[in-house]
Write a protein that holds these residues in place. Structure first.
Motif, mmCIF file in Angstrom:
data_model
loop_
_atom_site.group_PDB
_atom_site.id
_atom_site.type_symbol
_atom_site.label_atom_id
_atom_site.label_comp_id
_atom_site.label_asym_id
_atom_site.label_seq_id
_atom_site.Cartn_x
_atom_site.Cartn_y
_atom_site.Cartn_z
ATOM 1 N N ASN A 38 0.828 -1.214 0.000
ATOM 2 C CA ASN A 38 0.000 0.000 0.000
ATOM 3 C C ASN A 38 0.859 1.260 0.000
ATOM 4 O OD1 ASN A 38 -2.274 -1.583 0.052
ATOM 5 N ND2 ASN A 38 -2.681 -1.307 2.238
ATOM 6 N N LEU A 39 1.943 1.227 0.774
ATOM 7 C CA LEU A 39 2.831 2.391 0.822
ATOM 8 C C LEU A 39 3.514 2.601 -0.530
ATOM 9 C CD1 LEU A 39 3.909 4.656 2.596
ATOM 10 C CD2 LEU A 39 5.759 3.139 3.303
ATOM 11 N N HIS A 40 3.909 1.513 -1.191
ATOM 12 C CA HIS A 40 4.513 1.617 -2.519
ATOM 13 C C HIS A 40 3.532 2.249 -3.510
ATOM 14 C CE1 HIS A 40 7.708 -1.736 -1.742
ATOM 15 N NE2 HIS A 40 8.051 -0.555 -1.255
ATOM 16 N N VAL A 41 2.259 1.885 -3.391
ATOM 17 C CA VAL A 41 1.232 2.463 -4.268
ATOM 18 C C VAL A 41 1.120 3.970 -4.035
ATOM 19 C CG1 VAL A 41 -1.253 2.526 -4.742
ATOM 20 C CG2 VAL A 41 -0.084 0.333 -4.534
ATOM 21 N N ILE A 42 1.136 4.376 -2.770
ATOM 22 C CA ILE A 42 1.062 5.811 -2.440
ATOM 23 C C ILE A 42 2.261 6.555 -3.019
ATOM 24 C CG2 ILE A 42 1.148 7.487 -0.543
ATOM 25 C CD1 ILE A 42 -0.453 5.455 1.140
ATOM 26 N N LEU A 43 3.459 5.986 -2.851
ATOM 27 C CA LEU A 43 4.674 6.627 -3.360
ATOM 28 C C LEU A 43 4.590 6.823 -4.872
ATOM 29 C CD1 LEU A 43 7.435 4.714 -1.341
ATOM 30 C CD2 LEU A 43 6.533 7.001 -0.898
ATOM 31 N N ALA A 44 4.112 5.795 -5.582
ATOM 32 C CA ALA A 44 4.006 5.890 -7.041
ATOM 33 C C ALA A 44 2.908 6.863 -7.455
ATOM 34 C CB ALA A 44 3.734 4.501 -7.627
ATOM 35 N N LYS A 45 1.800 6.834 -6.733
ATOM 36 C CA LYS A 45 0.641 7.665 -7.085
ATOM 37 C C LYS A 45 0.960 9.152 -7.042
ATOM 38 C CE LYS A 45 -4.149 8.419 -5.545
ATOM 39 N NZ LYS A 45 -5.155 8.009 -4.552
ATOM 40 N N ASN A 50 0.401 -2.325 -11.567
ATOM 41 C CA ASN A 50 1.815 -2.436 -11.946
ATOM 42 C C ASN A 50 2.740 -2.384 -10.733
ATOM 43 O OD1 ASN A 50 1.308 -2.686 -14.698
ATOM 44 N ND2 ASN A 50 1.290 -0.476 -15.027
ATOM 45 N N VAL A 51 2.396 -1.516 -9.770
ATOM 46 C CA VAL A 51 3.204 -1.427 -8.553
ATOM 47 C C VAL A 51 3.124 -2.746 -7.776
ATOM 48 C CG1 VAL A 51 3.428 -0.295 -6.307
ATOM 49 C CG2 VAL A 51 3.024 1.077 -8.343
ATOM 50 N N LEU A 52 1.906 -3.290 -7.655
ATOM 51 C CA LEU A 52 1.730 -4.546 -6.922
ATOM 52 C C LEU A 52 2.438 -5.702 -7.626
ATOM 53 C CD1 LEU A 52 -2.037 -4.280 -5.909
ATOM 54 C CD2 LEU A 52 -0.039 -3.868 -4.477
ATOM 55 N N LEU A 53 2.381 -5.705 -8.966
ATOM 56 C CA LEU A 53 3.044 -6.753 -9.737
ATOM 57 C C LEU A 53 4.557 -6.703 -9.538
ATOM 58 C CD1 LEU A 53 2.818 -9.046 -11.825
ATOM 59 C CD2 LEU A 53 2.967 -7.296 -13.620
ATOM 60 N N GLU A 54 5.105 -5.495 -9.561
ATOM 61 C CA GLU A 54 6.548 -5.333 -9.363
ATOM 62 C C GLU A 54 6.951 -5.762 -7.954
ATOM 63 O OE1 GLU A 54 9.909 -1.789 -9.325
ATOM 64 O OE2 GLU A 54 7.924 -1.391 -10.154
#
Length: 350
Positions: free
Chosen positions: A106-113, A180-184
């Motif tokens: 979830n944090l990775h998604v926020i960073l990318a978003k 894409n973030v979750l896949l990576e």
């Protein structure tokens, strides 16, 4: 005689002039030799230091006021979930590490978003969605750009319907980015899993966790494909009267709920809750627009240098900013709760 001697001693002091004021002491004064007090720091926005660091970084990126308010709400949700997880961990309720892994994702998604991962500077441009159909930000996918161009030039859409279609296209872009973030993240996790030797009694747990993540990604990809087909159909045919909901996130939830293992009564109850949720989203959207307009007005007043109007404009802007943050948090929390219920219903069916 003594009095005259005192006057003679006083005369040179008078001729030297008045002593320097306390605030302007000479080089040997206490003020000049003591270190200046540290600058007053803004109150911390979050209880967790790493989230405060992200928040401070975002403020340096010149994100729009609406985007900052959205980020604030996302970080508040992340903080709430992380603090809850810490309690679970102490009680030994996350042995397989799945909840911790989800928090990291979830944090990775926020960073990318919000462009905080340093990968794509284009994501941190000013995203003023009130300007010219909101096209400045782009859709990141040529297929979506083509659908948008076709819809704009078809003459089948009113301005309100075009705004609605744009929101759906942007929502689809967010879903693809999150996938894409979750896949990576999953790919990196699998690489680590393959290279780490674990006790045999723990290896099956890790396999189950990875399998559940694959299932999650599979569901997200199915939702993305269904969403694209819906957008393709709408861009060619226009909006009909069959749509029960307007907001993309609500439409997604309703589509998932209809395929979940809900009784008819539960489905009707969920439909009513979605109506309330959509009204909450509309209210939040209203405050987002007001915040953007207030920001534009504040910049205009600042350029004029009118102190009286500047004070009032800043006060109004601060109130709208807090309201947008508060409603943003409530919307995201409600969305999280509704999505969790649908997900549980779908897993029960499996």
């Amino acid at each position: 005689m003594a009095s005259r001697g005192f006057q003679l001693l006083l005369l040179p002091l008078l001729l030297l002039g008045p002593a320097p004021a306390a605030g302007h002491g000479g080089k040997y004064s206490r003020e000049k030799n003591e270190p200046a007090p540290p600058a007053k720091r803004e109150p911390e926005a979050f209880r967790m230091e790493k989230l405060n660091q992200l928040w401070e970084k975002a403020q340096r990126l010149h994100l729009s006021p609406v985007k900052l308010a959205e980020l604030h709400a996302d970080l508040k949700i992340q903080e709430r979930d992380e603090l809850s997880w810490k309690k679970l961990k102490i009680e030994g309720l996350d042995e397989d590490g799945e909840k911790e892994a989800r928090l990291i994702r979830n944090l990775h998604v926020i960073l990318a978003k919000y462009g905080l991962d340093g990968r794509k500077a284009a994501q941190v441009v000013n995203t003023n969605y009130l300007q010219d159909g909101t096209e400045e930000e782009g859709l990141e996918d040529p297929r979506l750009e083509k659908l948008w161009h076709k819809a704009k030039t078809s003459g089948k859409f009113s301005s309100e319907e075009l705004e609605k279609l744009w929101r759906e296209l942007k929502h689809h872009t967010e879903k693809v980015r999150e996938y894409n973030v979750l896949l990576e993240t999953l790919s990196r996790t699998e690489e680590i899993h393959e290279n780490v030797i674990s006790p045999s009694d723990l290896s099956h747990i890790k396999e189950e966790v990875l399998q559940s993540r694959h299932m999650e990604l599979k569901e997200k990809l199915r939702s993305i494909n269904q969403g694209f087909e819906h957008l393709r159909k709408v861009s060619h045919q226009g909006y009909g009267t069959e749509n029960e909901f307007e907001e993309p996130r609500v439409i997604d939830l309703w589509d998932m709920a209809k395929s979940a293992n809900f009784t008819q009564k539960e489905l009707e109850s969920f439909r009513e809750e979605l109506k309330h949720f959509e009204a909450k989203i509309e209210k939040h959207s209203h405050y987002q627009k007001q915040l953007e307009l207030s920001h534009q007005k504040l910049r205009h007043v600042e350029s004029l240098g009118d102190r009286e109007h500047l004070s009032r404009s800043r006060e109004k802007y601060a109130l709208l900013e807090e309201k947008a943050k508060e409603l943003g948090y409530k919307v995201k929390k409600h969305l999280q709760d509704l999505a969790g219920r649908v997900s549980r219903g779908r897993h029960n069916e499996l």
